[in-house]
Design a protein around this motif. Structure first.
Motif, PDB file in Angstrom:
ATOM      1  N   ASP A  35       0.850  -1.185   0.000  1.00  0.00           N
ATOM      2  CA  ASP A  35       0.000   0.000   0.000  1.00  0.00           C
ATOM      3  C   ASP A  35       0.890   1.241   0.000  1.00  0.00           C
ATOM      4  O   ASP A  35       1.899   1.278   0.699  1.00  0.00           O
ATOM      5  CB  ASP A  35      -0.892   0.023   1.258  1.00  0.00           C
ATOM      6  N   PHE A  53      -7.309  -4.981  -9.558  1.00  0.00           N
ATOM      7  CA  PHE A  53      -7.817  -6.194  -8.915  1.00  0.00           C
ATOM      8  C   PHE A  53      -7.975  -5.960  -7.418  1.00  0.00           C
ATOM      9  O   PHE A  53      -7.007  -5.736  -6.705  1.00  0.00           O
ATOM     10  CB  PHE A  53      -6.890  -7.379  -9.196  1.00  0.00           C
ATOM     11  N   LYS A  54      -9.237  -5.989  -7.000  1.00  0.00           N
ATOM     12  CA  LYS A  54      -9.576  -5.757  -5.591  1.00  0.00           C
ATOM     13  C   LYS A  54      -9.937  -7.100  -4.945  1.00  0.00           C
ATOM     14  O   LYS A  54      -9.813  -8.152  -5.577  1.00  0.00           O
ATOM     15  CB  LYS A  54     -10.773  -4.818  -5.532  1.00  0.00           C
ATOM     16  N   VAL A  55     -10.461  -7.020  -3.730  1.00  0.00           N
ATOM     17  CA  VAL A  55     -10.941  -8.244  -3.076  1.00  0.00           C
ATOM     18  C   VAL A  55     -11.945  -8.906  -4.022  1.00  0.00           C
ATOM     19  O   VAL A  55     -12.858  -8.241  -4.502  1.00  0.00           O
ATOM     20  CB  VAL A  55     -11.619  -7.898  -1.732  1.00  0.00           C
ATOM     21  N   PRO A  56     -11.776 -10.186  -4.320  1.00  0.00           N
ATOM     22  CA  PRO A  56     -12.674 -10.834  -5.283  1.00  0.00           C
ATOM     23  C   PRO A  56     -14.127 -10.831  -4.807  1.00  0.00           C
ATOM     24  O   PRO A  56     -14.383 -10.938  -3.609  1.00  0.00           O
ATOM     25  CB  PRO A  56     -12.146 -12.273  -5.356  1.00  0.00           C
ATOM     26  N   ARG A  94     -10.857 -14.450 -13.327  1.00  0.00           N
ATOM     27  CA  ARG A  94     -11.143 -13.021 -13.512  1.00  0.00           C
ATOM     28  C   ARG A  94      -9.986 -12.286 -14.190  1.00  0.00           C
ATOM     29  O   ARG A  94     -10.141 -11.184 -14.685  1.00  0.00           O
ATOM     30  CB  ARG A  94     -11.475 -12.357 -12.177  1.00  0.00           C
ATOM     31  N   ARG A 114      -2.317  -4.213  -9.282  1.00  0.00           N
ATOM     32  CA  ARG A 114      -2.447  -5.500  -8.597  1.00  0.00           C
ATOM     33  C   ARG A 114      -2.845  -6.535  -9.644  1.00  0.00           C
ATOM     34  O   ARG A 114      -3.183  -6.183 -10.765  1.00  0.00           O
ATOM     35  CB  ARG A 114      -3.430  -5.485  -7.424  1.00  0.00           C
ATOM     36  N   GLU A 130      -1.765 -11.294  -6.190  1.00  0.00           N
ATOM     37  CA  GLU A 130      -2.399 -11.183  -4.865  1.00  0.00           C
ATOM     38  C   GLU A 130      -2.751 -12.571  -4.314  1.00  0.00           C
ATOM     39  O   GLU A 130      -2.832 -12.771  -3.111  1.00  0.00           O
ATOM     40  CB  GLU A 130      -3.662 -10.321  -4.937  1.00  0.00           C
ATOM     41  N   ASP A 131      -2.921 -13.507  -5.224  1.00  0.00           N
ATOM     42  CA  ASP A 131      -3.322 -14.854  -4.802  1.00  0.00           C
ATOM     43  C   ASP A 131      -2.170 -15.670  -4.222  1.00  0.00           C
ATOM     44  O   ASP A 131      -2.393 -16.794  -3.737  1.00  0.00           O
ATOM     45  CB  ASP A 131      -4.023 -15.573  -5.965  1.00  0.00           C
ATOM     46  N   VAL A 184      -1.492 -11.499  -0.502  1.00  0.00           N
ATOM     47  CA  VAL A 184      -2.467 -11.297   0.584  1.00  0.00           C
ATOM     48  C   VAL A 184      -3.115 -12.624   0.990  1.00  0.00           C
ATOM     49  O   VAL A 184      -3.338 -12.891   2.181  1.00  0.00           O
ATOM     50  CB  VAL A 184      -3.524 -10.234   0.176  1.00  0.00           C
ATOM     51  N   VAL A 185      -3.358 -13.469   0.022  1.00  0.00           N
ATOM     52  CA  VAL A 185      -4.005 -14.757   0.291  1.00  0.00           C
ATOM     53  C   VAL A 185      -3.113 -15.639   1.170  1.00  0.00           C
ATOM     54  O   VAL A 185      -3.581 -16.325   2.084  1.00  0.00           O
ATOM     55  CB  VAL A 185      -4.351 -15.461  -1.045  1.00  0.00           C
ATOM     56  N   LEU A 211      -5.887 -17.238   3.520  1.00  0.00           N
ATOM     57  CA  LEU A 211      -7.245 -17.274   2.955  1.00  0.00           C
ATOM     58  C   LEU A 211      -7.525 -18.616   2.283  1.00  0.00           C
ATOM     59  O   LEU A 211      -8.684 -18.985   2.097  1.00  0.00           O
ATOM     60  CB  LEU A 211      -7.453 -16.121   1.960  1.00  0.00           C
TER      61      LEU A 211
HETATM   62  P1  AMP Z   1      -6.426  -1.066  -3.417  1.00  0.00           P
HETATM   63  O1  AMP Z   1      -5.366  -1.533  -4.352  1.00  0.00           O
HETATM   64  O2  AMP Z   1      -5.927  -0.080  -2.399  1.00  0.00           O
HETATM   65  O3  AMP Z   1      -7.643  -0.599  -4.107  1.00  0.00           O
HETATM   66  O4  AMP Z   1      -6.865  -2.325  -2.521  1.00  0.00           O
HETATM   67  C1  AMP Z   1      -7.326  -3.481  -3.077  1.00  0.00           C
HETATM   68  C2  AMP Z   1      -7.311  -4.532  -1.994  1.00  0.00           C
HETATM   69  O5  AMP Z   1      -7.789  -5.743  -2.563  1.00  0.00           O
HETATM   70  C3  AMP Z   1      -5.934  -4.816  -1.453  1.00  0.00           C
HETATM   71  O6  AMP Z   1      -5.957  -4.807  -0.048  1.00  0.00           O
HETATM   72  C4  AMP Z   1      -5.624  -6.218  -1.978  1.00  0.00           C
HETATM   73  O7  AMP Z   1      -4.793  -6.953  -1.134  1.00  0.00           O
HETATM   74  C5  AMP Z   1      -7.016  -6.802  -2.090  1.00  0.00           C
HETATM   75  N1  AMP Z   1      -7.031  -7.925  -3.037  1.00  0.00           N
HETATM   76  C6  AMP Z   1      -6.715  -7.923  -4.333  1.00  0.00           C
HETATM   77  N2  AMP Z   1      -6.774  -9.159  -4.876  1.00  0.00           N
HETATM   78  C7  AMP Z   1      -7.138  -9.973  -3.879  1.00  0.00           C
HETATM   79  C8  AMP Z   1      -7.370 -11.383  -3.787  1.00  0.00           C
HETATM   80  N3  AMP Z   1      -7.209 -12.177  -4.854  1.00  0.00           N
HETATM   81  N4  AMP Z   1      -7.734 -11.875  -2.595  1.00  0.00           N
HETATM   82  C9  AMP Z   1      -7.886 -11.086  -1.519  1.00  0.00           C
HETATM   83  N5  AMP Z   1      -7.680  -9.752  -1.532  1.00  0.00           N
HETATM   84  C10 AMP Z   1      -7.315  -9.201  -2.691  1.00  0.00           C
END
Ligand code: AMP
Ligand code: MG
Length: 265
Positions: free
Chosen positions: A64, A89-92, A104, A120, A124-125, A128-129, A134
């Protein structure tokens, strides 16, 4: 620029986020040179669109406040929006989670004539995963191989792939997040959840390190971009992208017609 490409096994803590050695001149010189690179990028992008042959995929990853959005604005937004696209790519979503994690991603990859920037990505998989468990380890461990094969498929089918990891220091992230909290114009970007992620810094660095070591390939190399200095980050990414684009020898197509015959009345 070769020294920034991940070729052998790396240790992230031996990389300096403040490093700015490859540019010989001052910050002002780098800003001037970025303007030239922007102009050249815009011209080549138009040709790439016209030629309708090459596909370019740029992947941006980083912590971040690492500078992904800034890079898009300063390096790529200079091009014609026709032919350039950003996929974030945000939280799925629930629906996305009912599919495999590449589902996706695949339909966002560039078509012929297109440049797509991933803000992103599928990485991310394994980031963060992994950090948040996760999915179980035995599931995410297999993903490095899937990702390499997925990117090989894209490359075999004519996609040029460049991946940039924006490396900022822990201290720089602290300052940037604080600046977001302090400045009303930047507060929209402040996400309290980022502070929880920040506490997991070391886990993220381990996840990034393994990602870099396992998924930097000939067909989809990773570059580690020292990103504490924004001017250096932008100059370096623009330079690497342009040196790749120059090698593609992109040409405006000229249809094979009898051009002397055409007189528009
Ligand atoms: P931002 O880039 O600030 O808009 O935040 C997007 C958020 O989505 C971040 O915290 C990423 O870690 C999260 N994110 C993106 N892809 C995934 C994913 N495949 N699984 C879980 N979280 C994700
Ligand atoms: Mg964020």
């Amino acid at each position: 620029m070769d020294k920034y490409q991940v070729k052998n096994k790396i240790k992230l803590d031996s990389w300096d986020p403040q490093e700015h050695g490859a540019f010989g001149g001052s910050k002002k010189d780098a800003l001037d040179e970025l303007i030239n690179l922007n102009t050249e990028f815009a011209a080549v992008q138009e040709k790439l669109y016209a030629e309708n042959k090459h596909k370019l995929l740029i992947v941006l990853q980083g912590m971040d406040a690492g500078g992904k959005d800034g890079t898009i604005r300063k390096v790529f937004a200079v091009a014609n929006p026709q032919g350039v696209r950003v996929a974030g790519f945000k939280v799925p979503s629930e629906k996305e989670l009912t599919h495999d994690y590449l589902w996706r991603v695949h339909h966002q990859v560039p078509a012929k004539g297109e440049i797509v920037i991933f803000n992103r990505s599928h990485y991310e998989d394994v980031l963060v995963v992994r950090v948040h468990n996760l999915v179980p380890e035995k599931v995410w461990k297999k993903r490095y191989r899937h990702i390499n094969e997925f990117e090989r498929l894209l490359a075999d089918e004519g996609t040029t792939i460049l991946k940039f990891f924006l490396l900022i220091s822990n201290e720089e992230q602290k300052q940037r997040l604080q600046a977001r909290a302090d400045n009303p114009e930047k507060r929209w970007k402040f996400n309290p959840g980022d502070l929880d992620e920040r506490k997991l810094w070391n886990k993220y660095m381990s996840a990034y390190e393994e990602m870099l070591n396992r998924t930097s390939t000939n067909w989809a190399p990773w570059y580690i971009i020292p990103a504490d200095k924004k001017w250096y980050r932008n100059w370096l990414i623009a330079t690497i992208v342009m040196s790749k684009l120059r090698k593609l020898k992109i040409k405006i197509p000229i249809p094979d017609l009898d051009w002397d015959k055409f007189v528009v009345e």
